[in-house]
Design a protein around this motif. Structure first.
Motif: not given
Length: 107
Positions: A1-4, A6-8, A12-14, A34-35
């Motif tokens: 998973m890229t940084t971008e 992971t951030k997304k 979304l998880l939050a 996210a991906c």
């Protein structure tokens, strides 16, 4: 998973965790979402810069327009995103039953 991605994913998880306790399957769908969102953004940026079609010259010398593969990939990514969001909202949403035309993919 890229940084971008992971951030997304964390974003979304939050948002979804505020609404519901998540199952492992829902966590995997959020990961996939996210991906797909990042893939959609990348493909849209490419299509914005290069257009949705390109020109080729045939053997006879005629010029033809062809759809870029990235445009087709973008349409498919948007379709996947729509299916995933529909499924997540059905599971995590307000509990209202919604017709799910994509149940065959996630049942």
């Amino acid at each position: 998973m890229t940084t971008e991605q992971t951030k997304k994913y964390n974003e979304l998880l939050a948002k979804y965790e505020q609404r519901h306790d998540l199952t492992p399957g829902q966590l995997h769908l959020i990961y996939t979402l996210a991906c797909v969102i990042i893939e959609e953004h990348t493909l849209q940026t490419y299509c914005d810069e290069h257009g949705t079609c390109y020109q080729v010259r045939g053997k006879s010398g005629d010029t033809y327009s062809r759809m870029r593969p990235e445009w087709q990939q973008l349409k498919e990514a948007r379709h996947r995103k729509q299916i995933i969001i529909t499924r997540l909202e059905n599971w995590i949403g307000e509990g209202r039953p919604v017709a799910d035309d994509n149940a065959e993919y996630f049942s």
